[in-house]
Write an enzyme that holds these catalytic residues in place. Structure first.
Site, PDB file in Angstrom:
ATOM      1  N   ARG A 126       0.856  -1.189   0.000  1.00 20.40           N
ATOM      2  CA  ARG A 126       0.000   0.000   0.000  1.00 20.40           C
ATOM      3  C   ARG A 126       0.885   1.230   0.000  1.00 20.40           C
ATOM      4  O   ARG A 126       1.726   1.396   0.894  1.00 20.40           O
ATOM      5  CB  ARG A 126      -0.933   0.025   1.219  1.00 20.40           C
ATOM      6  CG  ARG A 126      -2.115   1.006   1.042  1.00 20.40           C
ATOM      7  CD  ARG A 126      -2.966   1.132   2.293  1.00 20.40           C
ATOM      8  NE  ARG A 126      -2.245   1.844   3.333  1.00 20.40           N
ATOM      9  CZ  ARG A 126      -2.181   1.474   4.605  1.00 20.40           C
ATOM     10  NH1 ARG A 126      -2.776   0.360   4.994  1.00 20.40           N
ATOM     11  NH2 ARG A 126      -1.513   2.192   5.482  1.00 20.40           N
ATOM     12  N   GLU A 148       4.578   7.238   2.535  1.00 21.39           N
ATOM     13  CA  GLU A 148       5.380   6.021   2.709  1.00 21.39           C
ATOM     14  C   GLU A 148       4.841   4.937   1.801  1.00 21.39           C
ATOM     15  O   GLU A 148       3.740   5.052   1.255  1.00 21.39           O
ATOM     16  CB  GLU A 148       5.349   5.538   4.157  1.00 21.39           C
ATOM     17  CG  GLU A 148       3.955   5.156   4.647  1.00 21.39           C
ATOM     18  CD  GLU A 148       3.917   4.786   6.114  1.00 21.39           C
ATOM     19  OE1 GLU A 148       4.975   4.826   6.759  1.00 21.39           O
ATOM     20  OE2 GLU A 148       2.823   4.457   6.613  1.00 21.39           O
ATOM     21  N   ASN A 150       4.146   0.708   2.127  1.00 21.09           N
ATOM     22  CA  ASN A 150       4.039  -0.355   3.117  1.00 21.09           C
ATOM     23  C   ASN A 150       4.208  -1.703   2.441  1.00 21.09           C
ATOM     24  O   ASN A 150       3.556  -1.979   1.423  1.00 21.09           O
ATOM     25  CB  ASN A 150       2.671  -0.308   3.800  1.00 21.09           C
ATOM     26  CG  ASN A 150       2.397   1.022   4.473  1.00 21.09           C
ATOM     27  OD1 ASN A 150       2.803   1.254   5.599  1.00 21.09           O
ATOM     28  ND2 ASN A 150       1.708   1.914   3.770  1.00 21.09           N
ATOM     29  N   SER A 155      -3.080  -2.762   6.103  1.00 30.31           N
ATOM     30  CA  SER A 155      -4.363  -3.024   6.764  1.00 30.31           C
ATOM     31  C   SER A 155      -5.530  -2.270   6.140  1.00 30.31           C
ATOM     32  O   SER A 155      -5.371  -1.410   5.283  1.00 30.31           O
ATOM     33  CB  SER A 155      -4.253  -2.642   8.242  1.00 30.31           C
ATOM     34  OG  SER A 155      -3.944  -1.277   8.360  1.00 30.31           O
ATOM     35  N   LYS A 316      11.853   3.046   6.252  1.00 34.13           N
ATOM     36  CA  LYS A 316      11.851   4.441   5.829  1.00 34.13           C
ATOM     37  C   LYS A 316      13.207   4.858   5.249  1.00 34.13           C
ATOM     38  O   LYS A 316      13.288   5.743   4.406  1.00 34.13           O
ATOM     39  CB  LYS A 316      11.490   5.346   7.017  1.00 34.13           C
ATOM     40  CG  LYS A 316      10.192   4.987   7.717  1.00 34.13           C
ATOM     41  CD  LYS A 316       9.002   5.058   6.790  1.00 34.13           C
ATOM     42  CE  LYS A 316       7.702   4.790   7.524  1.00 34.13           C
ATOM     43  NZ  LYS A 316       7.601   3.400   8.006  1.00 34.13           N
ATOM     44  N   LYS A 373      11.158  10.407  11.282  1.00 32.68           N
ATOM     45  CA  LYS A 373      10.551   9.085  11.189  1.00 32.68           C
ATOM     46  C   LYS A 373      11.530   7.981  11.576  1.00 32.68           C
ATOM     47  O   LYS A 373      12.633   7.925  11.036  1.00 32.68           O
ATOM     48  CB  LYS A 373      10.067   8.819   9.755  1.00 32.68           C
ATOM     49  CG  LYS A 373       8.911   9.701   9.303  1.00 32.68           C
ATOM     50  CD  LYS A 373       8.401   9.229   7.959  1.00 32.68           C
ATOM     51  CE  LYS A 373       7.102   9.919   7.594  1.00 32.68           C
ATOM     52  NZ  LYS A 373       6.497   9.350   6.373  1.00 32.68           N
ATOM     53  N   GLU A 377       6.272   0.582  11.519  1.00 35.04           N
ATOM     54  CA  GLU A 377       4.959   0.586  10.897  1.00 35.04           C
ATOM     55  C   GLU A 377       3.906   0.668  11.994  1.00 35.04           C
ATOM     56  O   GLU A 377       4.170   0.387  13.152  1.00 35.04           O
ATOM     57  CB  GLU A 377       4.760  -0.686  10.073  1.00 35.04           C
ATOM     58  CG  GLU A 377       5.812  -0.909   8.996  1.00 35.04           C
ATOM     59  CD  GLU A 377       5.797   0.129   7.904  1.00 35.04           C
ATOM     60  OE1 GLU A 377       4.767   0.819   7.751  1.00 35.04           O
ATOM     61  OE2 GLU A 377       6.819   0.286   7.218  1.00 35.04           O
ATOM     62  N   GLY A 378       2.674   1.050  11.582  1.00 33.39           N
ATOM     63  CA  GLY A 378       1.555   0.944  12.511  1.00 33.39           C
ATOM     64  C   GLY A 378       1.043   2.253  13.089  1.00 33.39           C
ATOM     65  O   GLY A 378       0.065   2.261  13.803  1.00 33.39           O
ATOM     66  N   ARG A 457      -8.115   7.510   4.796  1.00 34.19           N
ATOM     67  CA  ARG A 457      -8.189   7.746   6.235  1.00 34.19           C
ATOM     68  C   ARG A 457      -8.252   9.253   6.467  1.00 34.19           C
ATOM     69  O   ARG A 457      -7.417   9.999   5.954  1.00 34.19           O
ATOM     70  CB  ARG A 457      -6.973   7.146   6.942  1.00 34.19           C
ATOM     71  CG  ARG A 457      -6.982   5.640   7.006  1.00 34.19           C
ATOM     72  CD  ARG A 457      -5.678   5.084   7.498  1.00 34.19           C
ATOM     73  NE  ARG A 457      -4.593   5.355   6.552  1.00 34.19           N
ATOM     74  CZ  ARG A 457      -3.328   5.040   6.741  1.00 34.19           C
ATOM     75  NH1 ARG A 457      -2.953   4.485   7.873  1.00 34.19           N
ATOM     76  NH2 ARG A 457      -2.415   5.304   5.826  1.00 34.19           N
TER      77      ARG A 457
END
Length: 481
Positions: A126, A148, A150, A155, A316, A373, A377-378, A457
């Site tokens: 993603r 970024e 992923n 998710s 990253k 950064k 992740e998350g 989001r």
């Protein structure tokens, strides 16, 4: 146009009730936190997932641009995962200052030395973007910039699909929903859950054993299990693929490798595909047991999603290295490199190179225009504003290498209504667009390279972080304008 559409209080109360009922009836749900489960056995209480009451406007041209970039990104990520020199270059720095990345790298080196049992790999990626506009500029000038990419546990594919369906339902069913301001063709179809399930099924078929299962690695007590369950249901109902959900600790207790071909076996079942929905952060590795499980999976014949190499190139630091002039051209043609680079924000190292030292001084003098950064992740991990200066002053030159700096992306503010635990939240918002991609390679050729749907989001405009599960954002869908 006036947005969100104007409604009376009575109309909005009806709309909110209809939206919550639809969400509960169609699986747009999450489990409440443990403290709110006290009166229910077996974690049986649910609430609607946090969502935007209306889809949020997003420039059609920029949405289509992000879609067009995803297949090149799929191919690029795979090529990066095969570049031993790149991984060694990045990990030479990170392995010295980041214990989590070092342990992943140890697994990578161990398996490379032993010989890779399974040349095929599956990527469910993603790429995330924010709209950026210069201060004071017209919002119509906003362009996507990449936050970024992923490579593990990408998710909300399932819940994003549900949210797109929610907004389509409300537009068609609720009389006063949009006051004629929204057309159905402005709501792009979203097949994230179907394409993710199809990608896993394609890897299962490639493995070649119709009796083997898919192993989904999950966190114990996962609050957002419904997002994963939808993928499991689609795998069974659409493809006849059965799924085992297990934690890394359970893998360590029961998994073994076939002595002949390194097939992964668990509880009497052969595993064709291992899909990691956990394992992306140090919080998923409570002891050496979890690391042992990760190693046995990586050694196995099962097709990994992702391989440890894929996870490493999702760091990253790799994103920052790709921003160095000429680096993209090592993997793609000049035309593709220019297309990808157009969406890059400024990215800077924090190592002891001249560029890293310059970035360090820049951060001490102008931290309000930057984000710092780590390799995580998350959500909830980034550092902003004056906190960057405080953090940098506490870190040694060696410790700074675990981070990168990125120019702060400034999204133009929009108006929308968010719904969390039944409550309406009014105010200015900003949205982050994620485009899913599915990439399957058999070790010799590309088998699947697909666009995999999208995720929007939305969060309060002044909110720095964007994680839904972390409580910062809601799930949304784009209104193309």
């Amino acid at each position: 146009m006036t947005y969100p559409p104007q409604q009376t209080e009575a109309e909005r109360t009806i709309l909110l009730s209809d939206a919550i009922d639809w969400a509960l009836a169609h699986g747009l749900v999450v489990r409440p936190t443990v403290d709110k489960q006290a009166h229910f056995s077996n974690h049986s209480a649910v609430t609607h997932a946090p969502f935007a009451l209306y889809p949020t406007p997003f420039p059609r041209a920029e949405f289509e641009k992000a879609q067009g970039l995803q297949q090149p990104w799929n191919t690029l990520i795979h090529k990066l995962s095969l570049d031993d020199a790149l991984i060694a270059e990045v990990m030479e720095t990170l392995s010295q200052v980041d214990d989590f990345m070092q342990k992943l790298y140890d697994i990578y080196l161990t398996v490379r030395k032993e010989g890779i049992a399974q040349p095929a790999s599956l990527g469910i990626h993603r790429c995330d973007y924010l709209l950026h506009a210069a201060p004071g500029a017209d919002a119509k000038t906003a362009r996507i910039q990449q936050v970024e990419f992923n490579t593990i546990a990408s998710s909300f594919g399932s819940l994003s699909t549900c949210t797109s369906k929610l907004h389509r339902y409300l537009l068609q069913a609720v009389e006063h929903y949009a006051g004629g301001q929204i057309n159905i063709d402005q709501l792009p179809e979203n097949r994230s859950v179907e394409t993710i399930a199809s990608g896993i099924a394609s890897a299962w078929k490639l493995y070649g054993n119709p009796h083997a299962k898919v192993l989904m690695i999950v966190q114990p007590g996962e609050r957002n299990a419904f997002d994963q369950r939808w993928i499991e249901y689609h795998l069974l109902e659409s493809h006849g693929v059965r799924v085992m959900r297990r934690t890394l600790a359970q893998v360590a207790d029961t998994a073994s490798l076939d002595t002949q071909n390194k097939a992964l076996r668990m509880e009497g079942q052969e595993i064709a595909v291992t899909y990691f929905r956990a394992g992306y952060g140090p919080e998923d590795y409570h002891s050496q047991k979890e690391w042992d499980a990760r190693l046995i999976i990586e050694r196995s014949l099962s097709i990994k999603c992702p391989t440890v190499a894929y996870q490493l190139v999702g760091a990253k630091k790799v994103q920052q290295v790709l921003a160095i002039p000429g680096r993209l051209e090592q993997y793609v043609d000049v035309y593709t490199a220019d297309l990808l680079r157009e969406s890059f924000a400024g990215l800077y190292p924090l190592d002891e190179s001249p560029e890293g030292k310059q970035a360090f001084e820049m951060a001490l003098n102008d931290s309000e225009n930057l984000v710092m950064k780590p390799q995580r992740e998350g959500g909830g991990n980034n550092i902003y504003g004056a906190e960057i200066q405080d953090t940098l002053r506490k870190l040694s030159a060696e410790e700074r290498k675990a981070y990168i700096l990125m120019d702060l992306i400034r999204s133009p503010p929009l108006q929308n209504l968010m719904v969390r635990e039944g409550q309406l939240i009014h105010g200015e918002v900003a949205s982050e667009l994620g485009i899913y991609g599915i990439y399957l390679h058999d070790g010799e050729k590309t088998v699947v390279n697909d666009l995999g749907g999208h995720l929007l989001r939305t969060k309060g405009h002044t909110t720095r972080e964007g994680g839904v599960a972390a409580g910062f954002a809601v799930i949304d869908s784009p209104l193309l304008v």
